[in-house]
Design a protein around this motif. Structure first.
Motif, PDB file in Angstrom:
ATOM      1  N   PRO A  92       0.818  -1.212   0.000  1.00 28.35           N
ATOM      2  CA  PRO A  92       0.000   0.000   0.000  1.00 28.35           C
ATOM      3  C   PRO A  92       0.853   1.262   0.000  1.00 28.35           C
ATOM      4  O   PRO A  92       1.861   1.352   0.691  1.00 28.35           O
ATOM      5  CB  PRO A  92      -0.809  -0.135   1.297  1.00 28.35           C
ATOM      6  CG  PRO A  92      -0.894  -1.609   1.538  1.00 28.35           C
ATOM      7  CD  PRO A  92       0.426  -2.157   1.082  1.00 28.35           C
TER       8      PRO A  92
ATOM      9  N   GLY B  28      -1.377  -7.001  -5.127  1.00 25.16           N
ATOM     10  CA  GLY B  28      -1.356  -6.171  -3.932  1.00 25.16           C
ATOM     11  C   GLY B  28      -1.104  -7.019  -2.691  1.00 25.16           C
ATOM     12  O   GLY B  28      -1.632  -8.133  -2.568  1.00 25.16           O
TER      13      GLY B  28
ATOM     14  N   LEU C 298       0.703   6.896   2.345  1.00 22.39           N
ATOM     15  CA  LEU C 298      -0.457   6.285   3.005  1.00 22.39           C
ATOM     16  C   LEU C 298      -1.476   7.346   3.401  1.00 22.39           C
ATOM     17  O   LEU C 298      -2.685   7.092   3.382  1.00 22.39           O
ATOM     18  CB  LEU C 298      -0.002   5.489   4.232  1.00 22.39           C
ATOM     19  CG  LEU C 298       0.855   4.259   3.933  1.00 22.39           C
ATOM     20  CD1 LEU C 298       1.196   3.510   5.217  1.00 22.39           C
ATOM     21  CD2 LEU C 298       0.156   3.326   2.939  1.00 22.39           C
TER      22      LEU C 298
ATOM     23  N   LEU D 232      -3.260   7.828   0.250  1.00 23.77           N
ATOM     24  CA  LEU D 232      -4.064   6.659  -0.109  1.00 23.77           C
ATOM     25  C   LEU D 232      -5.393   6.644   0.646  1.00 23.77           C
ATOM     26  O   LEU D 232      -6.436   6.333   0.061  1.00 23.77           O
ATOM     27  CB  LEU D 232      -3.269   5.380   0.182  1.00 23.77           C
ATOM     28  CG  LEU D 232      -3.973   4.053  -0.090  1.00 23.77           C
ATOM     29  CD1 LEU D 232      -4.283   3.900  -1.565  1.00 23.77           C
ATOM     30  CD2 LEU D 232      -3.109   2.882   0.401  1.00 23.77           C
TER      31      LEU D 232
END
Length: 258
Positions: free
Chosen positions: A16, A40, A150, A153
């Motif tokens: 991620p 992923g 992150l 994200l």
């Protein structure tokens, strides 16, 4: 690899926060016959995925055990603190760990930063994931320190983030099993490192040519003789002298002054 040994696809793992779009596009342009499949994987499970053969290579967060994995560090991320938009931290450009001393700072179980001691005050429980921690920040339970990718994200309109100084940073690397450094892995390494299609990797360099040989190849023959006459003892004769007179004759007597 050729023939039946050529794999049907190249499997690329990514954790991620990593966006492999650029490298995937270049791969598809250069190797259209070999599809690239993205896999992923949580940051904590990336190394095991590679060792288990479920991916040929992968973007991971360092550190990783390099006993049987090769890794090329690519870049280091900025560490940020995620806060509600109306929090005091949102009014400044950058904060330090000391500025968070009186704040509850969430420390999720999948935290990717290596802390000796996380900043702030600990929460009663650790969230299971970073995504869960973001939801708790939005609910006003505490703040969250993460790599900037992150924070992007898991972005929410009611949250923002600011750079955090004097704290650990997360590094991204390309990793793969040492025993499975295939030609396709080498190809992807070249893409990540910016090698062009015409890269000379693995080709012997062209040896330098002697100057005389280069001149002969360009001109198609031996060097020309000086224009205007013969050569005697390596010197040109019979040509014009610097004043334009014809060489080879005797000089006249100097004129007397009247």
């Amino acid at each position: 690899m050729t023939g039946s040994e050529t794999p049907s696809s190249f499997r690329l793992a990514y954790v991620p926060g990593v966006t492999p779009t650029k490298w995937v596009r270049i791969w598809n342009e250069r190797l259209p016959g070999i599809p690239l499949t993205l896999v992923g994987v949580p940051a904590a499970g990336a190394a095991a995925l590679l060792r288990g053969g479920d991916a040929d290579a992968g973007f991971v967060r360092l550190p990783v055990d390099r006993t049987d994995l090769s890794a090329i560090p690519l870049y280091t991320e900025t560490t940020v603190v995620v806060v509600p938009k109306d929090h005091l931290v949102a009014a400044v450009d950058e904060v330090t760990a000391a500025d968070l001393a009186d704040e509850i700072v969430l420390h999720p179980l999948d935290d990717t930063l290596e802390w000796e001691r996380p900043p702030g005050l600990p929460a009663l429980e650790r969230p299971a994931t970073t995504e869960d921690a973001v939801e708790l920040v939005a609910a006003g339970v505490g703040l969250l320190v993460v790599p900037q990718s992150l924070a992007r994200l898991y972005h929410r309109k009611d949250l923002t983030y600011r750079p955090l100084a004097d704290v650990p940073e997360s590094r991204i690397a390309l990793a793969w099993p040492q025993e499975r450094t295939t030609e396709l892995v080498e190809e992807f390494i070249g893409i990540v490192r910016g090698r062009t299609v015409n890269s000379t990797r693995g080709r012997p360099p062209t040896p330098p040519q002697p100057k005389a040989e280069r001149s002969a190849r360009k001109g198609g023959g031996a060097p020309r003789k000086p224009a205007g006459g013969k050569t005697v003892g390596g010197k040109a004769v019979g040509g014009k002298n610097p004043r334009g007179a014809t060489g080879g004759g005797k000089r006249g007597k100097p004129r007397r002054r009247p």
